[in-house]
Design a protein around this motif. Sequence first.
Motif, PDB file in Angstrom:
ATOM      1  N   ARG A  49       0.851  -1.185   0.000  1.00 20.27           N
ATOM      2  CA  ARG A  49       0.000   0.000   0.000  1.00 20.27           C
ATOM      3  C   ARG A  49       0.889   1.238   0.000  1.00 20.27           C
ATOM      4  NH1 ARG A  49      -5.190   1.639   0.922  1.00 20.27           N
ATOM      5  NH2 ARG A  49      -5.528   3.503   2.192  1.00 20.27           N
ATOM      6  N   LEU A  50       0.722   2.078  -1.001  1.00 19.16           N
ATOM      7  CA  LEU A  50       1.483   3.327  -1.104  1.00 19.16           C
ATOM      8  C   LEU A  50       0.593   4.444  -0.565  1.00 19.16           C
ATOM      9  CD1 LEU A  50       2.206   1.519  -3.955  1.00 19.16           C
ATOM     10  CD2 LEU A  50       4.119   3.063  -3.597  1.00 19.16           C
ATOM     11  N   VAL A  51       1.082   5.130   0.451  1.00 18.56           N
ATOM     12  CA  VAL A  51       0.244   6.066   1.211  1.00 18.56           C
ATOM     13  C   VAL A  51       0.852   7.464   1.255  1.00 18.56           C
ATOM     14  CG1 VAL A  51      -0.609   4.180   2.664  1.00 18.56           C
ATOM     15  CG2 VAL A  51       1.327   5.561   3.453  1.00 18.56           C
ATOM     16  N   GLY A  52       0.016   8.413   1.621  1.00 23.32           N
ATOM     17  CA  GLY A  52       0.471   9.773   1.876  1.00 23.32           C
ATOM     18  C   GLY A  52       1.088   9.884   3.257  1.00 23.32           C
ATOM     19  N   GLU A  53       1.698  11.024   3.512  1.00 26.92           N
ATOM     20  CA  GLU A  53       2.388  11.202   4.796  1.00 26.92           C
ATOM     21  C   GLU A  53       1.435  11.122   5.991  1.00 26.92           C
ATOM     22  OE1 GLU A  53       6.059  13.678   5.207  1.00 26.92           O
ATOM     23  OE2 GLU A  53       5.225  14.599   3.379  1.00 26.92           O
ATOM     24  N   GLU A  54       0.219  11.605   5.845  1.00 27.95           N
ATOM     25  CA  GLU A  54      -0.716  11.579   6.974  1.00 27.95           C
ATOM     26  C   GLU A  54      -1.026  10.139   7.403  1.00 27.95           C
ATOM     27  OE1 GLU A  54      -5.288  12.910   7.870  1.00 27.95           O
ATOM     28  OE2 GLU A  54      -4.075  14.223   6.593  1.00 27.95           O
ATOM     29  N   GLU A  55      -1.345   9.291   6.425  1.00 27.55           N
ATOM     30  CA  GLU A  55      -1.629   7.893   6.753  1.00 27.55           C
ATOM     31  C   GLU A  55      -0.369   7.191   7.259  1.00 27.55           C
ATOM     32  OE1 GLU A  55      -3.377   3.773   4.765  1.00 27.55           O
ATOM     33  OE2 GLU A  55      -3.673   5.671   3.708  1.00 27.55           O
ATOM     34  N   GLY A  56       0.769   7.461   6.632  1.00 28.28           N
ATOM     35  CA  GLY A  56       2.019   6.868   7.079  1.00 28.28           C
ATOM     36  C   GLY A  56       2.353   7.252   8.512  1.00 28.28           C
ATOM     37  N   ARG A  57       2.136   8.516   8.829  1.00 25.43           N
ATOM     38  CA  ARG A  57       2.398   8.993  10.191  1.00 25.43           C
ATOM     39  C   ARG A  57       1.452   8.322  11.186  1.00 25.43           C
ATOM     40  NH1 ARG A  57       2.436  15.343  12.101  1.00 25.43           N
ATOM     41  NH2 ARG A  57       2.942  14.914  14.258  1.00 25.43           N
ATOM     42  N   GLN A  58       0.177   8.239  10.842  1.00 25.02           N
ATOM     43  CA  GLN A  58      -0.818   7.621  11.727  1.00 25.02           C
ATOM     44  C   GLN A  58      -0.471   6.159  12.011  1.00 25.02           C
ATOM     45  OE1 GLN A  58      -3.641   9.272  13.079  1.00 25.02           O
ATOM     46  NE2 GLN A  58      -3.710   7.455  14.374  1.00 25.02           N
ATOM     47  N   LEU A  59      -0.128   5.415  10.974  1.00 21.22           N
ATOM     48  CA  LEU A  59       0.229   4.010  11.158  1.00 21.22           C
ATOM     49  C   LEU A  59       1.495   3.856  11.994  1.00 21.22           C
ATOM     50  CD1 LEU A  59      -0.561   2.739   7.567  1.00 21.22           C
ATOM     51  CD2 LEU A  59      -1.746   2.060   9.678  1.00 21.22           C
ATOM     52  N   ASN A  60       2.484   4.690  11.740  1.00 19.34           N
ATOM     53  CA  ASN A  60       3.729   4.627  12.500  1.00 19.34           C
ATOM     54  C   ASN A  60       3.478   4.973  13.966  1.00 19.34           C
ATOM     55  OD1 ASN A  60       6.507   4.074  12.562  1.00 19.34           O
ATOM     56  ND2 ASN A  60       7.066   6.197  12.186  1.00 19.34           N
ATOM     57  N   ARG A  61       2.623   5.954  14.199  1.00 23.45           N
ATOM     58  CA  ARG A  61       2.285   6.349  15.574  1.00 23.45           C
ATOM     59  C   ARG A  61       1.507   5.230  16.269  1.00 23.45           C
ATOM     60  NH1 ARG A  61       0.379  11.539  14.962  1.00 23.45           N
ATOM     61  NH2 ARG A  61      -1.562  10.719  14.161  1.00 23.45           N
ATOM     62  N   ASP A  62       0.504   4.673  15.575  1.00 30.95           N
ATOM     63  CA  ASP A  62      -0.348   3.656  16.193  1.00 30.95           C
ATOM     64  C   ASP A  62       0.385   2.352  16.471  1.00 30.95           C
ATOM     65  OD1 ASP A  62      -2.393   5.498  15.995  1.00 30.95           O
ATOM     66  OD2 ASP A  62      -3.473   4.439  14.397  1.00 30.95           O
ATOM     67  N   PHE A  63       1.272   1.952  15.572  1.00 29.72           N
ATOM     68  CA  PHE A  63       1.881   0.630  15.694  1.00 29.72           C
ATOM     69  C   PHE A  63       3.311   0.630  16.200  1.00 29.72           C
ATOM     70  CE2 PHE A  63      -1.677   0.018  12.866  1.00 29.72           C
ATOM     71  CZ  PHE A  63      -2.263  -1.112  13.417  1.00 29.72           C
ATOM     72  N   ARG A  64       4.002   1.769  16.114  1.00 31.77           N
ATOM     73  CA  ARG A  64       5.388   1.816  16.578  1.00 31.77           C
ATOM     74  C   ARG A  64       5.613   2.886  17.629  1.00 31.77           C
ATOM     75  NH1 ARG A  64       9.121   3.110  12.519  1.00 31.77           N
ATOM     76  NH2 ARG A  64      10.716   2.162  13.777  1.00 31.77           N
ATOM     77  N   GLY A  65       4.590   3.719  17.886  1.00 23.50           N
ATOM     78  CA  GLY A  65       4.727   4.775  18.880  1.00 23.50           C
ATOM     79  C   GLY A  65       5.639   5.902  18.435  1.00 23.50           C
ATOM     80  N   LYS A  66       5.824   6.053  17.112  1.00 19.08           N
ATOM     81  CA  LYS A  66       6.707   7.094  16.573  1.00 19.08           C
ATOM     82  C   LYS A  66       5.862   8.046  15.737  1.00 19.08           C
ATOM     83  CE  LYS A  66      10.528   4.049  16.943  1.00 19.08           C
ATOM     84  NZ  LYS A  66      11.918   4.038  16.840  1.00 19.08           N
ATOM     85  N   ASP A  67       5.906   9.318  16.087  1.00 17.70           N
ATOM     86  CA  ASP A  67       5.000  10.315  15.509  1.00 17.70           C
ATOM     87  C   ASP A  67       5.589  11.009  14.277  1.00 17.70           C
ATOM     88  OD1 ASP A  67       2.718  11.833  15.222  1.00 17.70           O
ATOM     89  OD2 ASP A  67       3.287  13.297  16.751  1.00 17.70           O
ATOM     90  N   TYR A  68       5.854  10.226  13.243  1.00 19.36           N
ATOM     91  CA  TYR A  68       6.312  10.769  11.960  1.00 19.36           C
ATOM     92  C   TYR A  68       6.040   9.721  10.881  1.00 19.36           C
ATOM     93  CZ  TYR A  68      10.391   7.875  13.057  1.00 19.36           C
ATOM     94  OH  TYR A  68      11.215   6.836  13.395  1.00 19.36           O
ATOM     95  N   ALA A  69       5.924  10.179   9.673  1.00 16.34           N
ATOM     96  CA  ALA A  69       5.781   9.254   8.550  1.00 16.34           C
ATOM     97  C   ALA A  69       7.139   8.622   8.292  1.00 16.34           C
ATOM     98  CB  ALA A  69       5.287   9.985   7.310  1.00 16.34           C
ATOM     99  N   THR A  70       7.159   7.331   8.099  1.00 14.73           N
ATOM    100  CA  THR A  70       8.402   6.625   7.826  1.00 14.73           C
ATOM    101  C   THR A  70       8.363   6.072   6.399  1.00 14.73           C
ATOM    102  OG1 THR A  70       9.962   4.996   8.707  1.00 14.73           O
ATOM    103  CG2 THR A  70       7.623   4.394   8.762  1.00 14.73           C
ATOM    104  N   ASN A  71       9.475   5.580   5.927  1.00 16.26           N
ATOM    105  CA  ASN A  71       9.558   5.118   4.542  1.00 16.26           C
ATOM    106  C   ASN A  71       8.801   3.816   4.301  1.00 16.26           C
ATOM    107  OD1 ASN A  71      11.394   3.390   5.869  1.00 16.26           O
ATOM    108  ND2 ASN A  71      13.183   4.323   4.914  1.00 16.26           N
TER     109      ASN A  71
END
Length: 165
Positions: A49-71
């Motif tokens: 799934r190729l996502v925008g920064e907002e979705e990437g940030r949300q997933l990273n925050r929800d699942f890794r506890g890191k509040d930024y979009a990752t690669n």
Amino acid sequence: MPNKASNLVSVAIQWAVHADHPPFSEVDNSRIRRWAKACFLDRSEITIRLVGEEEGRQLNRDFRGKDYATNVLTFPMDMPDLGADSGLPVFMADIVICPTVVEREAAEQHKDPIDHLAHLIVHGCLHAQGYVHESDNQAELMENREIEILKRFKISNPYVLSSKK
């Protein structure tokens, strides 16, 4: 050249963000599938799934506890080992890629953005199979496998610093 198991690998691709400008407008789904299929030797089902920064940030925050979009993020599914004759996938995973982050990193690292995208897809697919990079030995094993797979696509070692500017 596809590996023997490539016909046993199903790769679904979801574009949640439009990459309608270079460099990623040049990348079609069949190319992404080839990169992913090259990583697997066993029956597998993968969604990229190729996502925008907002979705990437949300997933990273929800699942890794890191509040930024990752690669890249990989969400492997725990599969019971029912044996090779079961007909079921050995590996299943969702892999999330944020093209905006990939493009930014490529520029910062003086890498070709499409090569960097290929590397991150390979990286995510290896995570789906249990590869990790928590220790130096684990990282070396994973990196060597990435280099070997990328070489099939004439993509240079992503761990060698580029002198391109």
